[in-house]
Design an enzyme around this catalytic site. Structure first.
Site, PDB file in Angstrom:
ATOM      1  CE  LYS A 262      -3.725   2.240   2.520  1.00  0.00           C
ATOM      2  NZ  LYS A 262      -4.665   2.109   3.626  1.00  0.00           N
TER       3      LYS A 262
ATOM      4  CE  LYS B  23      -5.939   1.602  -0.525  1.00  0.00           C
ATOM      5  NZ  LYS B  23      -6.493   1.563   0.790  1.00  0.00           N
TER       6      LYS B  23
HETATM    7  C1  PBG Z   1      -7.277   3.158   5.379  1.00  0.00           C
HETATM    8  C2  PBG Z   1      -7.711   3.027   3.974  1.00  0.00           C
HETATM    9  C3  PBG Z   1      -7.595   3.995   2.971  1.00  0.00           C
HETATM   10  C4  PBG Z   1      -8.154   3.434   1.816  1.00  0.00           C
HETATM   11  C5  PBG Z   1      -8.607   2.161   2.139  1.00  0.00           C
HETATM   12  N1  PBG Z   1      -8.304   1.921   3.476  1.00  0.00           N
HETATM   13  C6  PBG Z   1      -7.115   5.383   3.029  1.00  0.00           C
HETATM   14  C7  PBG Z   1      -5.770   5.730   3.441  1.00  0.00           C
HETATM   15  O1  PBG Z   1      -4.864   4.903   3.581  1.00  0.00           O
HETATM   16  O2  PBG Z   1      -5.599   6.932   3.655  1.00  0.00           O
HETATM   17  C8  PBG Z   1      -8.253   4.122   0.492  1.00  0.00           C
HETATM   18  C9  PBG Z   1      -9.140   3.509  -0.535  1.00  0.00           C
HETATM   19  C10 PBG Z   1      -9.485   4.405  -1.667  1.00  0.00           C
HETATM   20  O3  PBG Z   1      -8.891   5.471  -1.887  1.00  0.00           O
HETATM   21  O4  PBG Z   1     -10.411   4.038  -2.403  1.00  0.00           O
HETATM   22  N2  PBG Z   1      -8.249   2.678   6.268  1.00  0.00           N
END
Ligand code: PBG
Length: 300
Positions: A172, A226
């Site tokens: 991520k 992601k």
């Molecule tokens: C954190 C989380 C995020 C997303 C999914 N889980 C946001 C972040 O890390 O700031 C983002 C998903 C998206 O942008 O569609 N709980």
């Protein structure tokens, strides 16, 4: 590509009587329980057989206690979906703290404002157990704390939930593409902070493989990359590395860019969405989380 390749994301707003549109995510809403069930039914009828739930609690606090409350918003939504659909729909729950903490970080913060990895893991274990008690099939830890998969796996096993799976957000990146999501869950990071302390640096690709290897060794059942389209190279490398399913998250910013350009008449949004989904699939993803899921399956 088929409808069963998709996981449809849902936002659920605690206590909501009506669904609320999210301005930066056209067509996506913060759901009430009844609008959630209605939408999940449409999803199911379109052939999609999996959903992932994100909660927006009525109150946020320092510890993010809404994340592990027995009657928390995700727990309640999961119970409701299981009551209506049994095992016909696979229920994933996002497992994180940022929607629930008043400072907006994915973990607990210490006095200096730094996220404390190890005390966060204990809360992640509590969240996992409460979500499993609510009947989720998979928990999906997205907070990027070190050791989170191992901590969650052992907590689930010790509580008799050895059949609940872990979809690990293994890769991520600290991406600029999560903006609309933070609107969707009403999250602002305190003091204009960022998540670069726990999410990955986009200049580094090899670190992703290390993260994936670690998560697999800690017991992940599926691994996620992601965002998706900006990281197709990483998806392809992860696909080579592991035997378990690879999931890609086509995130909020990726969705919003297509919608915005399409609304301006600059691109054909449906065509571009389909093209991107195939690109993700071609790169090697088995499963795709996408806000387009429901609307795209009709064109497959
Ligand atoms: C954190 C989380 C995020 C997303 C999914 N889980 C946001 C972040 O890390 O700031 C983002 C998903 C998206 O942008 O569609 N709980």
């Amino acid at each position: 590509m088929s409808p069963t390749d998709f996981i449809m994301p849902y936002f659920v707003l605690e206590g909501a009587k009506e669904p609320k549109e999210i301005a930066s995510l056209e067509g996506v809403s913060q759901h009430s329980l009844s609008s959630l069930i209605k939408d999940v039914r449409e999803c199911y009828e379109s052939g999609i057989k999996a959903v992932i739930i994100f909660g927006i609690p009525a109150n946020k606090d320092l510890m993010g206690s809404g994340a592990y409350a027995r009657d928390g918003v995700v727990q309640t939504a999961a119970r409701e979906i299981r009551d209506h659909f049994g095992d016909d729909i696979v229920v994933f729950a996002d497992l994180c703290l940022d929607e629930y903490t008043d400072h907006g970080h994915c973990g607990l913060i210490d006095q200096s404002g730094r996220v404390d990895n190890d005390s966060t893991l204990e809360l992640y274990q509590k969240i996992a157990i409460s979500q499993a008690e609510a009947g989720v099939h998979f928990v999906a830890p997205s907070g990027m704390m070190d050791g989170q998969v191992k901590a969650i796996r052992s907590a689930l096993d010790e509580s008799g939930f050895d059949e609940v799976g872990v979809l690990a957000y293994a890769v991520k990146y600290a991406s600029g593409l999560y903006g609309p999501f933070r609107d969707a869950v009403n999250v602002q990071i305190v003091g204009g902070g960022d998540r670069k302390g726990y999410q990955q640096d986009f200049r580094n690709s090899r670190e992703s493989l290390r993260e994936v290897r670690l998560d697999v060794s800690e017991g992940a059942d599926m691994v996620m990359v992601k965002p998706a389209v900006t990281y197709l190279d990483v998806i392809a490398q992860v696909r080579e590395l592991v035997e378990i399913p690879v999931c890609a998250y086509h995130v909020s910013g990726e969705y919003a860019m297509i919608k915005a350009a399409s609304n301006l008449g600059w691109i054909d949004g449906d065509a571009v969405a389909l093209e991107q989904m195939y690109a993700i699939k071609r790169a090697g993803a088995d499963v795709i989380i996408s806000y387009f899921a429901k609307e795209i399956v009709s064109s497959l």
